[in-house]
Design a protein around this motif. Structure first.
Motif, PDB file in Angstrom:
ATOM      1  N   LYS A 148      28.519  -9.338  -3.121  1.00 22.21           N
ATOM      2  CA  LYS A 148      28.081  -9.294  -4.534  1.00 22.21           C
ATOM      3  C   LYS A 148      28.636  -8.441  -5.270  1.00 22.21           C
ATOM      4  O   LYS A 148      29.062  -7.196  -4.846  1.00 22.21           O
ATOM      5  N   HIS A 178      23.029  -8.533   2.341  1.00 22.61           N
ATOM      6  CA  HIS A 178      22.792  -7.909   3.688  1.00 22.61           C
ATOM      7  C   HIS A 178      21.444  -7.910   3.840  1.00 22.61           C
ATOM      8  O   HIS A 178      21.064  -7.485   5.043  1.00 22.61           O
ATOM      9  N   TYR A 179      20.335  -8.272   3.171  1.00 26.84           N
ATOM     10  CA  TYR A 179      18.997  -8.306   3.544  1.00 26.84           C
ATOM     11  C   TYR A 179      18.783  -9.424   4.520  1.00 26.84           C
ATOM     12  O   TYR A 179      17.841  -9.229   5.344  1.00 26.84           O
ATOM     13  N   LYS A 182      18.651  -8.200   7.931  1.00 25.18           N
ATOM     14  CA  LYS A 182      17.826  -7.113   8.477  1.00 25.18           C
ATOM     15  C   LYS A 182      16.760  -7.539   9.385  1.00 25.18           C
ATOM     16  O   LYS A 182      16.438  -8.855   9.370  1.00 25.18           O
ATOM     17  N   PHE A 214      10.182  -3.806  -3.363  1.00 23.75           N
ATOM     18  CA  PHE A 214      11.370  -2.993  -3.114  1.00 23.75           C
ATOM     19  C   PHE A 214      11.126  -1.772  -3.522  1.00 23.75           C
ATOM     20  O   PHE A 214      11.229  -1.743  -4.970  1.00 23.75           O
ATOM     21  N   ARG A 223      26.114   5.948  -9.675  1.00 25.96           N
ATOM     22  CA  ARG A 223      26.395   4.735  -9.518  1.00 25.96           C
ATOM     23  C   ARG A 223      26.166   4.094 -10.900  1.00 25.96           C
ATOM     24  O   ARG A 223      26.044   2.621 -11.011  1.00 25.96           O
ATOM     25  N   TYR A 226      28.442   0.974 -12.793  1.00 21.73           N
ATOM     26  CA  TYR A 226      28.094  -0.508 -12.138  1.00 21.73           C
ATOM     27  C   TYR A 226      26.835  -0.795 -12.402  1.00 21.73           C
ATOM     28  O   TYR A 226      26.513  -1.989 -12.752  1.00 21.73           O
ATOM     29  N   ASP A 235      20.760  -6.524  -9.532  1.00 21.93           N
ATOM     30  CA  ASP A 235      20.985  -5.858  -8.492  1.00 21.93           C
ATOM     31  C   ASP A 235      20.431  -6.063  -7.328  1.00 21.93           C
ATOM     32  O   ASP A 235      20.898  -6.145  -6.130  1.00 21.93           O
ATOM     33  N   VAL A 236      19.067  -6.325  -7.309  1.00 27.31           N
ATOM     34  CA  VAL A 236      18.039  -6.393  -6.197  1.00 27.31           C
ATOM     35  C   VAL A 236      17.302  -7.627  -6.093  1.00 27.31           C
ATOM     36  O   VAL A 236      17.171  -8.223  -4.927  1.00 27.31           O
ATOM     37  N   HIS A 240      18.393  -9.982  -2.914  1.00 29.11           N
ATOM     38  CA  HIS A 240      17.615  -9.696  -1.908  1.00 29.11           C
ATOM     39  C   HIS A 240      16.043 -10.237  -1.855  1.00 29.11           C
ATOM     40  O   HIS A 240      15.752 -10.618  -0.881  1.00 29.11           O
ATOM     41  N   LYS A 334      14.044   1.602  -8.693  1.00 31.80           N
ATOM     42  CA  LYS A 334      14.617   2.911  -8.474  1.00 31.80           C
ATOM     43  C   LYS A 334      13.873   4.078  -8.936  1.00 31.80           C
ATOM     44  O   LYS A 334      13.070   4.024  -9.854  1.00 31.80           O
TER      45      LYS A 334
HETATM   46  C1  BG6 Z   1      22.207  -3.009  -2.634  1.00 29.79           C
HETATM   47  C2  BG6 Z   1      22.067  -2.528  -4.160  1.00 29.79           C
HETATM   48  O1  BG6 Z   1      22.569  -4.210  -2.657  1.00 29.79           O
HETATM   49  O2  BG6 Z   1      21.208  -2.608  -1.935  1.00 29.79           O
HETATM   50  C3  BG6 Z   1      21.469  -1.051  -4.184  1.00 29.79           C
HETATM   51  O3  BG6 Z   1      23.134  -2.669  -4.879  1.00 29.79           O
HETATM   52  C4  BG6 Z   1      20.487  -0.880  -3.256  1.00 29.79           C
HETATM   53  O4  BG6 Z   1      21.209  -0.733  -5.577  1.00 29.79           O
HETATM   54  C5  BG6 Z   1      20.767  -1.380  -1.897  1.00 29.79           C
HETATM   55  O5  BG6 Z   1      20.228   0.512  -3.237  1.00 29.79           O
HETATM   56  C6  BG6 Z   1      19.574  -1.303  -0.984  1.00 29.79           C
HETATM   57  O6  BG6 Z   1      19.779  -1.700   0.154  1.00 29.79           O
HETATM   58  P1  BG6 Z   1      18.880  -1.006   1.604  1.00 29.79           P
HETATM   59  O7  BG6 Z   1      19.720  -1.691   2.732  1.00 29.79           O
HETATM   60  O8  BG6 Z   1      19.338   0.463   1.514  1.00 29.79           O
HETATM   61  O9  BG6 Z   1      17.611  -1.402   1.445  1.00 29.79           O
END
Ligand code: BG6
Length: 482
Positions: A148, A178-179, A182, A214, A223, A226, A235-236, A240, A334
């Motif tokens: 992404k 990537h979620y 998990k 989250f 960062r 971006y 982003d999230v 996710h 965040k």
């Molecule tokens: C990323 C986001 O996809 O996921 C980040 O771009 C975020 O901003 C991150 O911090 C969170 O991933 P994880 O695996 O640390 O929960």
């Protein structure tokens, strides 16, 4: 052994993501024998560097390298890794890459290629093109892992999907969220579809509302470039958290086959109307209360006066017989007070609770994704003692105490291995992506135009002041001891 053997080509090999996630995950798989010891790695990026520099860079984030076994395996891994530098938009670079791939393939008798695109969106399509023209093998498999952001909104995502679709077949494209790699996220379908007790009450008759949250403690910290372009919702949340919602909300797939699972996911997304601005709460972090932690705008990489949200909460509705009237609230931010990702499924109040003056506190099923994976169910029971007093307690499955000899694998290791064996269930299909953007695009455009207010919250706090009011509006009741 019968393990598939690939040459893995990492595009964007000098970047942050490759360094922090891709290479450590590849090495983790290699170290534990999950991928063939014959696997070869080729890095590709614009940065001119020689092989020793590259090897140094990819070892940077690999842990425990002093352990003898790790050291031996790392040496072997590095021995099987090479680097090619070249442009992202010219055939000459890709031709050099192709030569290197062919050399490696001849040497190691490998036929299959896995391209991992750890690249900024601006070079996505040029690279996909360059690879197709110059590095697409006809002797074996070609697979493309894509990272992404997949676009900024429905239109840009469609443009991207169309361009990618013209070059590669759907079964060659592996879009990573990537979620989905998990442990706890992979557990959701099993919890739901392998337990009568959850399966039968997973609907509007029993569930009041669902919260998916989250929270991160750190801010953007360098960062900002971006991040500012995208904001927390892109982003999230759009990826996710919506993926988690989909897994909680979907109907049972016809089978555990990747297409059936993704069909079921797309179906539930289709039943979700677009997010509306009156059901969104945005925030941006300011300095911490004590003034020691910087505000978002203090980050040098963030444009001055930016209104980009670093916190967002939004309500979602699923218009189907299972979920009519049950709000799903997604929250992410965040620079908050805690580092935590969890799902709270809040059940309805018990009518006629004869042991209570008023109503018994609600049952709540909590699935903690990270840190310290756990599933626990809050329930009312008798307080041990002489009277008939009640207490809210937990049926608690905490991974650390239940699965003492098992380690939870890294999400990237999980997904890269899936891509190698050709398992697409946990990758985002084009139609799924399209639905996800449809749900978010109208409100994102309003946010981009500055039409949705952004509340400042202190670094290290629980988020915007109006958050408790917001979640209450969508049916959430906070337990006394939460
Ligand atoms: C990323 C986001 O996809 O996921 C980040 O771009 C975020 O901003 C991150 O911090 C969170 O991933 P994880 O695996 O640390 O929960």
């Amino acid at each position: 052994s019968g393990q598939p053997v690939f040459t893995i080509i990492v595009l964007g090999a000098s970047g942050d993501l490759a360094k922090k996630k891709t290479f450590p995950a590849l090495f983790g798989l290699f170290l534990h024998g999950h991928i063939s010891p014959k696997t070869r790695i080729i890095g590709y990026a614009r940065t001119k560097m020689d092989r020793p520099d590259f090897l140094k860079r990819i070892s940077q984030h690999i842990k425990n390298t002093t352990a003898p076994k790790v050291k031996t395996m790392l040496d072997q891994f590095l021995d099987q890794s090479t680097y090619v530098s070249g442009a992202y938009d010219q055939d000459s670079g890709f031709l050099a890459l192709e030569q290197e791939i062919q050399r490696v393939e001849r040497e190691a008798k490998i036929y299959d290629r896995l391209f991992y695109m750890a690249l900024p969106p601006s070079v996505f399509i040029p690279v996909a093109n360059g690879l197709k023209r110059n590095c697409y093998t006809t002797k074996g498999i070609n697979r493309l892992i894509v990272e992404k952001p997949f676009g900024m909104d429905l239109e840009s995502s469609r443009t991207l999907s169309k361009a990618l679709g013209a070059l590669y077949r759907e079964d060659e494209i592996y879009r990573i969220d990537h979620y989905l790699g998990k442990e706890m996220v992979k557990n959701i379908m099993i919890l739901r579809f392998s337990n009568q007790i959850f399966g039968s009450c997973w609907n509007k008759d029993h569930i009041s509302n669902v919260q998916i949250t989250f929270r991160e403690k750190i801010g953007t910290e360098g960062r900002g470039g971006y991040f500012d372009e995208f904001g927390i919702m892109r982003d999230v949340m759009q990826n996710h958290l919506l993926q988690i919602l989909t897994l909680i909300g979907m109907e049972a797939p016809r089978s555990s086959n990747a297409e059936d699972i993704r069909d079921a996911k797309v179906n539930v997304l289709r039943a979700i109307p677009e997010v509306i601005e009156s059901e969104v709460l945005l925030g941006q972090y300011g300095k911490s209360e004590d003034g020691t932690m910087p505000s978002y705008l203090d980050d040098d990489t963030v444009p001055k006066g930016s209104k980009t949200a670093t916190f967002a909460a939004a309500a979602f509705h699923i218009n189907n017989p299972r979920w009519e009237g049950v709000p799903f609230v997604l929250k992410c931010g965040k620079a908050l007070d805690q580092q935590k990702v969890e799902i709270r499924i809040q059940f309805k109040d018990m009518g006629n609770a004869i042991f209570h003056k008023d109503v018994a506190a609600r049952n709540e099923l909590v699935i903690r994704v990270q840190p310290q994976e756990a599933v626990y169910l809050k329930m009312t029971q008798k307080l041990p003692g002489l009277g008939m007093d009640t207490v809210m307690s937990e049926l608690d499955l905490s991974y650390a105490s239940r699965f003492t000899n098992l380690t939870v694998p890294d999400a990237y290791e999980n997904l890269i291995l899936d891509a190698i064996v050709g398992e697409q269930s946990n990758f985002v299909r084009t139609d799924e992506l399209d639905e996800a953007w449809r749900i978010f695009t109208p409100v994102l455009h309003k946010i981009d135009r500055g039409l949705v207010p952004v509340e400042i919250y202190p670094y290290g706090s629980r988020g915007p002041k109006h958050l408790p009011e917001f979640v209450t509006r969508f049916g959430f009741e906070r337990h006394a001891q939460n």
